[in-house]
Write a protein that holds these residues in place. Structure first.
Motif, PDB file in Angstrom:
ATOM      1  N   MET A  15       0.829  -1.211   0.000  1.00 30.08           N
ATOM      2  CA  MET A  15       0.000   0.000   0.000  1.00 30.08           C
ATOM      3  C   MET A  15       0.856   1.251   0.000  1.00 30.08           C
ATOM      4  O   MET A  15       1.772   1.395   0.797  1.00 30.08           O
ATOM      5  CB  MET A  15      -0.878  -0.013   1.249  1.00 30.08           C
ATOM      6  CG  MET A  15      -1.685   1.234   1.421  1.00 30.08           C
ATOM      7  SD  MET A  15      -3.290   1.102   0.666  1.00 30.08           S
ATOM      8  CE  MET A  15      -4.178   0.430   2.043  1.00 30.08           C
ATOM      9  N   GLU A  16       0.541   2.134  -0.932  1.00 29.25           N
ATOM     10  CA  GLU A  16       1.112   3.477  -0.905  1.00 29.25           C
ATOM     11  C   GLU A  16      -0.026   4.388  -0.488  1.00 29.25           C
ATOM     12  O   GLU A  16      -1.096   4.357  -1.092  1.00 29.25           O
ATOM     13  CB  GLU A  16       1.641   3.867  -2.289  1.00 29.25           C
ATOM     14  CG  GLU A  16       2.852   3.053  -2.694  1.00 29.25           C
ATOM     15  CD  GLU A  16       3.268   3.292  -4.141  1.00 29.25           C
ATOM     16  OE1 GLU A  16       2.831   4.300  -4.733  1.00 29.25           O
ATOM     17  OE2 GLU A  16       4.008   2.464  -4.674  1.00 29.25           O
ATOM     18  N   LEU A  17       0.222   5.151   0.546  1.00 30.84           N
ATOM     19  CA  LEU A  17      -0.853   5.983   1.079  1.00 30.84           C
ATOM     20  C   LEU A  17      -0.352   7.427   1.158  1.00 30.84           C
ATOM     21  O   LEU A  17       0.721   7.678   1.706  1.00 30.84           O
ATOM     22  CB  LEU A  17      -1.217   5.433   2.461  1.00 30.84           C
ATOM     23  CG  LEU A  17      -2.441   5.927   3.188  1.00 30.84           C
ATOM     24  CD1 LEU A  17      -2.950   4.855   4.140  1.00 30.84           C
ATOM     25  CD2 LEU A  17      -2.141   7.191   3.973  1.00 30.84           C
ATOM     26  N   THR A 164      -7.971  -8.453   1.779  1.00 34.01           N
ATOM     27  CA  THR A 164      -8.509  -7.102   1.674  1.00 34.01           C
ATOM     28  C   THR A 164      -8.961  -6.570   3.034  1.00 34.01           C
ATOM     29  O   THR A 164      -8.991  -5.377   3.254  1.00 34.01           O
ATOM     30  CB  THR A 164      -9.688  -7.068   0.680  1.00 34.01           C
ATOM     31  OG1 THR A 164     -10.612  -8.096   1.032  1.00 34.01           O
ATOM     32  CG2 THR A 164      -9.203  -7.304  -0.730  1.00 34.01           C
ATOM     33  N   ILE A 167      -5.964  -4.710   4.395  1.00 34.54           N
ATOM     34  CA  ILE A 167      -5.670  -3.370   3.894  1.00 34.54           C
ATOM     35  C   ILE A 167      -6.679  -2.347   4.428  1.00 34.54           C
ATOM     36  O   ILE A 167      -6.335  -1.216   4.710  1.00 34.54           O
ATOM     37  CB  ILE A 167      -5.584  -3.281   2.345  1.00 34.54           C
ATOM     38  CG1 ILE A 167      -6.890  -3.630   1.690  1.00 34.54           C
ATOM     39  CG2 ILE A 167      -4.460  -4.109   1.790  1.00 34.54           C
ATOM     40  CD1 ILE A 167      -6.918  -3.165   0.235  1.00 34.54           C
ATOM     41  N   ALA A 171      -5.578   0.906   6.616  1.00 30.71           N
ATOM     42  CA  ALA A 171      -5.888   2.274   6.204  1.00 30.71           C
ATOM     43  C   ALA A 171      -6.689   3.002   7.281  1.00 30.71           C
ATOM     44  O   ALA A 171      -6.459   4.185   7.552  1.00 30.71           O
ATOM     45  CB  ALA A 171      -6.656   2.259   4.887  1.00 30.71           C
ATOM     46  N   LEU A 195      -5.434   6.278  -1.204  1.00 32.11           N
ATOM     47  CA  LEU A 195      -4.848   4.941  -1.108  1.00 32.11           C
ATOM     48  C   LEU A 195      -4.486   4.417  -2.485  1.00 32.11           C
ATOM     49  O   LEU A 195      -5.272   4.531  -3.420  1.00 32.11           O
ATOM     50  CB  LEU A 195      -5.870   3.963  -0.521  1.00 32.11           C
ATOM     51  CG  LEU A 195      -6.598   4.338   0.751  1.00 32.11           C
ATOM     52  CD1 LEU A 195      -7.527   3.195   1.141  1.00 32.11           C
ATOM     53  CD2 LEU A 195      -5.609   4.602   1.854  1.00 32.11           C
ATOM     54  N   GLU A 196      -3.320   3.846  -2.585  1.00 32.41           N
ATOM     55  CA  GLU A 196      -2.943   3.184  -3.830  1.00 32.41           C
ATOM     56  C   GLU A 196      -2.388   1.802  -3.514  1.00 32.41           C
ATOM     57  O   GLU A 196      -1.198   1.633  -3.310  1.00 32.41           O
ATOM     58  CB  GLU A 196      -1.900   4.043  -4.570  1.00 32.41           C
ATOM     59  CG  GLU A 196      -2.529   5.257  -5.228  1.00 32.41           C
ATOM     60  CD  GLU A 196      -1.546   6.372  -5.508  1.00 32.41           C
ATOM     61  OE1 GLU A 196      -0.324   6.105  -5.545  1.00 32.41           O
ATOM     62  OE2 GLU A 196      -1.993   7.516  -5.679  1.00 32.41           O
ATOM     63  N   PRO A 197      -3.271   0.810  -3.485  1.00 35.44           N
ATOM     64  CA  PRO A 197      -2.789  -0.550  -3.219  1.00 35.44           C
ATOM     65  C   PRO A 197      -2.034  -1.088  -4.441  1.00 35.44           C
ATOM     66  O   PRO A 197      -2.377  -0.753  -5.569  1.00 35.44           O
ATOM     67  CB  PRO A 197      -4.075  -1.355  -3.008  1.00 35.44           C
ATOM     68  CG  PRO A 197      -5.189  -0.359  -2.914  1.00 35.44           C
ATOM     69  CD  PRO A 197      -4.730   0.869  -3.618  1.00 35.44           C
ATOM     70  N   GLU A 216      -0.661  -1.318  -9.825  1.00 32.43           N
ATOM     71  CA  GLU A 216      -0.975  -0.303  -8.820  1.00 32.43           C
ATOM     72  C   GLU A 216      -2.366   0.234  -9.102  1.00 32.43           C
ATOM     73  O   GLU A 216      -2.697   0.554 -10.236  1.00 32.43           O
ATOM     74  CB  GLU A 216       0.057   0.827  -8.907  1.00 32.43           C
ATOM     75  CG  GLU A 216      -0.169   1.918  -7.886  1.00 32.43           C
ATOM     76  CD  GLU A 216       0.931   2.985  -7.947  1.00 32.43           C
ATOM     77  OE1 GLU A 216       2.114   2.628  -7.859  1.00 32.43           O
ATOM     78  OE2 GLU A 216       0.586   4.163  -8.105  1.00 32.43           O
ATOM     79  N   ALA A 226     -11.545   0.523  -1.798  1.00 28.54           N
ATOM     80  CA  ALA A 226     -10.197  -0.047  -1.766  1.00 28.54           C
ATOM     81  C   ALA A 226     -10.312  -1.564  -1.717  1.00 28.54           C
ATOM     82  O   ALA A 226      -9.628  -2.293  -2.447  1.00 28.54           O
ATOM     83  CB  ALA A 226      -9.427   0.472  -0.549  1.00 28.54           C
ATOM     84  N   VAL A 230      -9.339  -4.135  -4.942  1.00 28.36           N
ATOM     85  CA  VAL A 230      -8.338  -5.192  -4.788  1.00 28.36           C
ATOM     86  C   VAL A 230      -8.964  -6.567  -5.050  1.00 28.36           C
ATOM     87  O   VAL A 230      -8.377  -7.418  -5.718  1.00 28.36           O
ATOM     88  CB  VAL A 230      -7.673  -5.140  -3.391  1.00 28.36           C
ATOM     89  CG1 VAL A 230      -6.764  -6.337  -3.178  1.00 28.36           C
ATOM     90  CG2 VAL A 230      -6.890  -3.839  -3.230  1.00 28.36           C
TER      91      VAL A 230
END
Ligand code: ZN
Ligand code: MN
Length: 468
Positions: A15-17, A164, A167, A171, A195-197, A216, A226, A230
């Motif tokens: 995860m990029e947050l 999921t 994640i 978050a 959020l960018e999973p 991504e 999210a 996913v």
């Protein structure tokens, strides 16, 4: 590993947050940081418009907040750190590069523990700037640079998630931490938290092991989406693999957007590898050095986080997890509870009679008192902004005084009333329900604080015994 018909697979999710900080001014200029609802392109200057010759000057508050976030996530703070230029071409990026961090971010190597005790490793917490905002109209695309240069913190995990649910919990936890520290609204809908999973699959077929290409996911504006994005992506990658039986990979990450209407993901641009960004140190901003004292000072500024508060309520007051989760969710509720407990301690004798098992050791019955106060607070709809903790405890004590009667005391009282009202008792036994109300009234006539429910129960019990 999950199993479908013929394949064993395991999702690998990272995860990029991004969190937008709510500082007064932007990251590298003195334009206002709060762009929400403002006339487009009114909060701009040569720096955030990327005009030639304009020099950035870093926002020290934003940097402190970034480091506090890193500390709250158990990161190490780099004593020496610097900004770098991340080069890519896109119209919302006026300079042609984003000032970000790469080799030496402010914070590295943290972790966050989920409720299952699973550890999610945090690779880095770094500082960067937001881009302008594009609005696609009929024949044109409009750009608003009010958001350009707003401080942004990026929190990147290792690919440690396998479901999921994980994640989503992650978050939500990050959101609570960010809000508790007070550095951002972290509002998914407003886009102050994004959020960018990243998703791919490990697939085992017999002896062979495959990894599907990394994707991504973007355009996600709620926790629910999210999860759905996913879930869809896992299915899609599995399907793709089934069709081809092999994995075609360029080695690059691809980006897919999530479309909430169709609940599917669709391809976006091919993601450049880090070396395509041609990162290099930002020459216009000097290197930062942080002393141990500085870092310790920032650590001290971090308020108690919800998770810590909940843990403390369990340990100190013996609350159940459910009670602690509820009362620890806000600072106000927790502090009201703790003050109420203080007050309850003063009324200890009255309270001791309320809790069952007065034979228990002092420590144990203390805990029961705390849990009792917690239940009062959870079950009543009191507005803690209006009532004082003292008043709250007093009122609850009054209301529940009846419970102070021991079972024996109430039993003796009810027995007396039955003996004195044999006819009514007989009527009830013979099926005249109204007689019960009469008997309850008699008991209450003697002891007005007695609880009708408890009296009723006792009468029924005693009469049943008597007639056996
Ligand atoms: Zn500016
Ligand atoms: Mn970023």
């Amino acid at each position: 590993m999950e199993k479908t018909k013929e394949l064993l697979y395991r999702p690998i999710i990272g995860m990029e947050l991004h969190v937008e900080l709510k500082t007064e001014s932007k990251m590298f200029c003195s334009c206002k940081g709060d762009y929400f609802g403002r006339e487009p392109n009114t909060e701009v200057c040569p720096v955030c418009l990327g005009l030639p010759g304009a020099l950035p000057y870093p926002n020290s508050k934003a940097i402190e907040w970034c480091i506090m976030l890193g500390l709250a996530l158990d990161c190490d703070i780099n004593k020496e750190s610097y900004f770098e230029r991340k080069n890519y071409f896109y119209p919302d990026l006026p300079k042609g590069y984003q000032i970000s961090q790469y080799k030496k971010p402010f914070c590295q190597g943290g972790k966050l523990i989920l409720s299952t005790d699973k550890k999610i490793r945090i690779n880095r917490v770094h500082q960067e700037e937001d881009t302008g905002k594009l609005t696609h109209a009929k024949d044109v695309t409009l750009i608003d640079f009010n958001r350009s240069g707003v401080p942004l913190v990026e929190i990147v995990t290792e690919p440690d998630f396998t479901s999921t649910e994980e994640i989503k919990e992650y978050a939500e936890k990050i959101q609570r931490i960010v809000r508790a520290i007070g550095v951002s609204d972290a509002d998914m809908e407003k886009g102050t938290m994004r959020l960018e999973p990243t998703v791919n699959l490990e697939i085992r077929e017999g002896e062979k092991l495959f990894f599907t290409p990394l994707v991504e996911l973007k355009n996600i504006n709620s926790f629910r989406f999210a999860k759905k994005a996913v879930e869809y992506e896992i299915k899609r990658q599995l399907e793709e693999f089934r069709k081809n039986r092999t994995v075609k990979t360029t080695g690059n990450k691809t980006t897919r957007g999530y479309d909430e209407d169709s609940d599917t993901t669709f391809p976006q641009r091919e993601k450049e590898e880090a070396n395509d960004y041609r990162y290099f140190p930002e020459p216009d901003i000097p290197i930062f050095y942080f002393s141990n004292e500085k870092i310790a000072g920032l650590k001290e500024k971090i308020p108690e986080l919800p998770e810590e508060r909940q843990k403390r309520l369990v340990e100190k007051y013996g609350l159940t997890t459910a009670q602690a989760t509820f009362l620890g969710s806000s600072k106000e509720k927790a502090s009201f509870f703790e003050k109420a407990v203080e007050e309850a301690r003063k009324q200890l004798d009255a309270l001791k009679a309320l809790v069952t098992g007065s034979t228990k050791s002092n420590g144990e019955s203390q805990m029961e008192i705390y849990r009792l106060v917690a239940n009062w607070l959870i079950n009543s709809k009191v507005d803690i902004n209006i009532i004082s903790p003292e008043q709250f405890v007093k009122e609850n004590l009054e209301r529940r005084k009846i419970q102070a009667f021991s079972k024996e005391e109430l039993g003796a009282l009810v027995k007396r009333v039955i003996d004195e009202n044999q006819k009514a008792a007989g009527d009830y036994t013979n099926g005249k329900i109204e007689a019960l109300g009469f008997l309850i009234g008699r008991v209450k006539g003697i002891e007005k604080n007695a609880d009708a429910e408890a009296i009723k129960r006792t009468i029924i019990e005693l009469l049943a015994e008597k007639n056996n």
